[in-house]
Design a protein around this motif. Structure first.
Motif, PDB file in Angstrom:
ATOM      1  N   ARG A   1       0.808  -1.289  -0.308  1.00  0.00           N
ATOM      2  CA  ARG A   1       0.239   0.003  -0.016  1.00  0.00           C
ATOM      3  C   ARG A   1       0.522   1.309   0.269  1.00  0.00           C
ATOM      4  NH1 ARG A   1      -5.456  -0.242   0.834  1.00  0.00           N
ATOM      5  NH2 ARG A   1      -6.286  -2.522   1.294  1.00  0.00           N
ATOM      6  N   ALA A   2       1.976   1.290   0.692  1.00  0.00           N
ATOM      7  CA  ALA A   2       3.312   2.185   0.288  1.00  0.00           C
ATOM      8  C   ALA A   2       3.597   2.676  -0.807  1.00  0.00           C
ATOM      9  CB  ALA A   2       4.344   2.381   1.088  1.00  0.00           C
ATOM     10  N   MET A   3       3.421   1.604  -1.519  1.00  0.00           N
ATOM     11  CA  MET A   3       4.080   1.919  -2.651  1.00  0.00           C
ATOM     12  C   MET A   3       3.303   2.092  -3.459  1.00  0.00           C
ATOM     13  SD  MET A   3       6.707  -1.850  -3.347  1.00  0.00           S
ATOM     14  CE  MET A   3       6.218  -1.676  -4.948  1.00  0.00           C
ATOM     15  N   LEU A   4       2.388   2.048  -3.393  1.00  0.00           N
ATOM     16  CA  LEU A   4       0.799   2.716  -3.973  1.00  0.00           C
ATOM     17  C   LEU A   4      -0.018   3.548  -4.070  1.00  0.00           C
ATOM     18  CD1 LEU A   4      -1.951   2.446  -6.370  1.00  0.00           C
ATOM     19  CD2 LEU A   4      -3.066   0.955  -3.965  1.00  0.00           C
ATOM     20  N   VAL A   5       0.769   3.898  -2.932  1.00  0.00           N
ATOM     21  CA  VAL A   5       0.524   6.172  -2.362  1.00  0.00           C
ATOM     22  C   VAL A   5       1.635   6.588  -3.043  1.00  0.00           C
ATOM     23  CG1 VAL A   5       0.424   6.967  -0.983  1.00  0.00           C
ATOM     24  CG2 VAL A   5      -0.946   5.300  -0.533  1.00  0.00           C
ATOM     25  N   ASP A   6       2.941   6.019  -3.003  1.00  0.00           N
ATOM     26  CA  ASP A   6       3.488   6.802  -3.290  1.00  0.00           C
ATOM     27  C   ASP A   6       3.702   6.500  -5.129  1.00  0.00           C
ATOM     28  OD1 ASP A   6       7.149   7.701  -2.439  1.00  0.00           O
ATOM     29  OD2 ASP A   6       6.924   6.483  -4.615  1.00  0.00           O
ATOM     30  N   GLU A   7       3.511   5.818  -6.264  1.00  0.00           N
ATOM     31  CA  GLU A   7       2.685   5.725  -7.016  1.00  0.00           C
ATOM     32  C   GLU A   7       2.016   6.689  -7.341  1.00  0.00           C
ATOM     33  OE1 GLU A   7       3.157   4.676 -11.152  1.00  0.00           O
ATOM     34  OE2 GLU A   7       4.815   3.767  -9.546  1.00  0.00           O
ATOM     35  N   PHE A   8       0.256   7.222  -6.586  1.00  0.00           N
ATOM     36  CA  PHE A   8      -0.019   8.028  -6.897  1.00  0.00           C
ATOM     37  C   PHE A   8       0.200   9.532  -6.367  1.00  0.00           C
ATOM     38  CE2 PHE A   8      -3.866   5.307  -4.514  1.00  0.00           C
ATOM     39  CZ  PHE A   8      -3.829   4.836  -5.829  1.00  0.00           C
ATOM     40  N   CYS A   9       1.660   9.745  -5.865  1.00  0.00           N
ATOM     41  CA  CYS A   9       1.713  10.843  -5.276  1.00  0.00           C
ATOM     42  C   CYS A   9       3.232  11.492  -7.287  1.00  0.00           C
ATOM     43  CB  CYS A   9       2.534  11.465  -4.027  1.00  0.00           C
ATOM     44  SG  CYS A   9       1.794  10.935  -2.927  1.00  0.00           S
ATOM     45  N   HIS A  10       3.449  10.206  -7.258  1.00  0.00           N
ATOM     46  CA  HIS A  10       4.401  10.565  -8.048  1.00  0.00           C
ATOM     47  C   HIS A  10       3.970  11.279  -9.641  1.00  0.00           C
ATOM     48  CE1 HIS A  10       8.127   9.969 -10.289  1.00  0.00           C
ATOM     49  NE2 HIS A  10       7.541   9.499 -11.438  1.00  0.00           N
ATOM     50  N   ALA A  11       2.957  10.300  -9.899  1.00  0.00           N
ATOM     51  CA  ALA A  11       2.013  10.775 -10.990  1.00  0.00           C
ATOM     52  C   ALA A  11       1.402  12.116 -10.914  1.00  0.00           C
ATOM     53  CB  ALA A  11       1.112   9.244 -11.382  1.00  0.00           C
ATOM     54  N   SER A  12       1.421  12.269  -9.284  1.00  0.00           N
ATOM     55  CA  SER A  12       0.356  12.814  -9.364  1.00  0.00           C
ATOM     56  C   SER A  12       1.677  15.022  -9.108  1.00  0.00           C
ATOM     57  CB  SER A  12      -0.186  13.706  -8.252  1.00  0.00           C
ATOM     58  OG  SER A  12       0.231  13.741  -7.374  1.00  0.00           O
ATOM     59  N   ASN A  13       2.387  14.620 -10.072  1.00  0.00           N
ATOM     60  CA  ASN A  13       3.252  15.249  -9.203  1.00  0.00           C
ATOM     61  C   ASN A  13       3.915  16.648  -8.444  1.00  0.00           C
ATOM     62  OD1 ASN A  13       5.112  14.638 -12.051  1.00  0.00           O
ATOM     63  ND2 ASN A  13       3.686  16.111 -13.454  1.00  0.00           N
ATOM     64  N   ASP A  14       3.197  15.745  -7.387  1.00  0.00           N
ATOM     65  CA  ASP A  14       2.690  16.012  -5.881  1.00  0.00           C
ATOM     66  C   ASP A  14       4.019  15.705  -4.949  1.00  0.00           C
ATOM     67  OD1 ASP A  14       2.472  18.262  -3.628  1.00  0.00           O
ATOM     68  OD2 ASP A  14       0.405  17.030  -3.482  1.00  0.00           O
ATOM     69  N   GLU A  15       5.605  15.645  -5.031  1.00  0.00           N
ATOM     70  CA  GLU A  15       6.301  15.188  -3.818  1.00  0.00           C
ATOM     71  C   GLU A  15       6.824  15.993  -3.169  1.00  0.00           C
ATOM     72  OE1 GLU A  15       7.665  12.554  -4.850  1.00  0.00           O
ATOM     73  OE2 GLU A  15       7.144  12.152  -7.188  1.00  0.00           O
ATOM     74  N   GLY A  16       7.061  17.041  -3.169  1.00  0.00           N
ATOM     75  CA  GLY A  16       7.036  17.658  -1.928  1.00  0.00           C
ATOM     76  C   GLY A  16       8.414  17.538  -1.063  1.00  0.00           C
ATOM     77  N   SER A  17       9.162  17.709   0.134  1.00  0.00           N
ATOM     78  CA  SER A  17       9.850  16.892   1.199  1.00  0.00           C
ATOM     79  C   SER A  17      10.065  16.879   2.496  1.00  0.00           C
ATOM     80  CB  SER A  17      11.131  17.926   0.633  1.00  0.00           C
ATOM     81  OG  SER A  17      11.013  19.044   0.145  1.00  0.00           O
ATOM     82  N   GLY A  18      10.740  16.368   3.096  1.00  0.00           N
ATOM     83  CA  GLY A  18      10.897  16.417   4.762  1.00  0.00           C
ATOM     84  C   GLY A  18       9.325  16.388   4.897  1.00  0.00           C
ATOM     85  N   VAL A  19       8.587  16.804   6.521  1.00  0.00           N
ATOM     86  CA  VAL A  19       7.349  15.650   7.146  1.00  0.00           C
ATOM     87  C   VAL A  19       6.341  16.628   6.005  1.00  0.00           C
ATOM     88  CG1 VAL A  19       5.704  17.229   8.443  1.00  0.00           C
ATOM     89  CG2 VAL A  19       8.783  17.195   8.906  1.00  0.00           C
ATOM     90  N   ASP A  20       6.476  17.345   5.037  1.00  0.00           N
ATOM     91  CA  ASP A  20       5.535  17.877   3.835  1.00  0.00           C
ATOM     92  C   ASP A  20       5.580  16.324   3.308  1.00  0.00           C
ATOM     93  OD1 ASP A  20       3.969  19.224   3.061  1.00  0.00           O
ATOM     94  OD2 ASP A  20       4.528  19.647   1.402  1.00  0.00           O
ATOM     95  N   TRP A  21       6.462  15.322   3.069  1.00  0.00           N
ATOM     96  CA  TRP A  21       6.540  14.563   2.585  1.00  0.00           C
ATOM     97  C   TRP A  21       5.314  12.964   2.515  1.00  0.00           C
ATOM     98  CZ3 TRP A  21       7.921   9.466   1.888  1.00  0.00           C
ATOM     99  CH2 TRP A  21       8.412   8.704   1.246  1.00  0.00           C
ATOM    100  N   TYR A  22       5.854  13.170   3.959  1.00  0.00           N
ATOM    101  CA  TYR A  22       4.776  11.843   4.204  1.00  0.00           C
ATOM    102  C   TYR A  22       3.608  12.914   4.674  1.00  0.00           C
ATOM    103  CZ  TYR A  22       8.958   9.909   5.844  1.00  0.00           C
ATOM    104  OH  TYR A  22      10.604   9.751   5.785  1.00  0.00           O
TER     105      TYR A  22
END
Length: 298
Positions: free
Chosen positions: A205-226
């Protein structure tokens, strides 16, 4: 954070972790062709002959005998096709088992039926670790790979959409993949929640959510990433649960629910940003006041 290429290697990882491959008996090469004794005299006697006619006859006979041996060798050489590896056979069984899940559930019975469909001995099911969990995890991996292919091929046409619309469309595309199994999905969720399976389920599920965020070009960094991944993961899970009780045509109510949750999440993100800016402004104002008060005191 960038999407790691290692995510594609998770597929079939449960085989590599607990593989107990049987000892294979090596294939033996075919026996050499039979050699027949020639009725001709020994080579030394052949040299003593002076007749050209006999020499021509022996040459023709030798050529015929060689041709016969060659054709006999060609007939006796087997053409055995290469056998599939043990992991490939397990994968074929799991893929065929999905056709029986609607009737038999995420069960060992579905896996046995799948093995029979691909002409593999049902005993192979006993060698698959965590049987029912392996079937659910195989389905999850296949859905992730299919979603990745859809993104890479631009089948979802995400380029002209804003981030919130991309997230909604990605989650909808993924949930539609399990729509045919919706009657048996509560069983899959209970299997994933078992203590022995929950770690793998969390990773998938973590990999699936990561794919969602990557494909939406909404990566972020630090605390915002989590924070972003926690919000997107929550939207996916709540929509997945809502889908179990949706009796509307083509799950129309589920997609309305999804769009509302995405809109609320992005409004909340905007609120967080406003609060952050407000806090920074207040902090800057307090700092200026404190500096002014200190100067007056001096």
């Amino acid at each position: 954070m960038h999407r790691s290429a290692a995510k594609r290697l998770l597929h079939y990882s449960f085989f590599c972790a607990n593989r107990t491959s049987p000892i294979r008996t090596p294939l033996h090469s075919p026996p050499p062709p039979l050699r027949f004794l020639s009725s001709e005299p020994p080579f030394s006697d052949f040299n003593t002959r002076t007749s050209t006619t006999h020499h021509h006859h022996d040459t023709s006979h030798t050529h015929t005998h060689t041709h016969t041996d060659t054709s006999r060798t060609r007939r006796t050489t087997p053409t055995t096709p290469p056998r599939a590896t043990y992991e490939e056979e397990q994968t074929r069984v799991l893929a065929a088992s999905l056709h029986h899940v609607i009737r038999l559930g995420w069960s060992e019975a579905a896996m046995i039926a799948g093995a029979r469909d691909v002409a593999v001995s049902p005993s192979i099911v006993g060698a698959i670790p965590r049987k029912e969990a392996a079937l659910v995890e195989y389905f999850m991996d296949e859905c992730l790979h299919k979603l990745t292919d859809m993104i890479d091929s631009d089948e979802l046409q995400l380029k002209d959409l804003v981030a919130s619309e991309r997230i909604a469309k990605l989650i909808k595309a993924r949930l539609q993949m399990q729509a045919p199994y919706i009657s048996k999905w509560p069983q899959a969720l209970s299997i994933q929640a078992q203590p022995s399976n929950i770690s793998t389920s969390f990773k998938q599920r973590a990999m699936l959510v990561d794919e969602f965020c990557h494909a939406s070009n909404d990566e972020g960094s630090g605390v915002d990433w989590y924070l972003k991944r926690s919000i997107v993961g929550g939207i996916y899970s709540t929509t997945e649960i809502y889908m179990l009780t949706d009796n509307s045509t083509d799950f129309d109510d589920t997609w309305v629910f999804l769009n509302e949750r995405v809109r609320d999440a992005f409004d909340l993100k905007k609120t967080f940003q406003e609060v952050k800016y407000f806090a920074e402004a207040v902090g800057a104002g307090l700092g200026s006041s404190l500096q002014g008060f200190t100067k007056k005191g001096c």
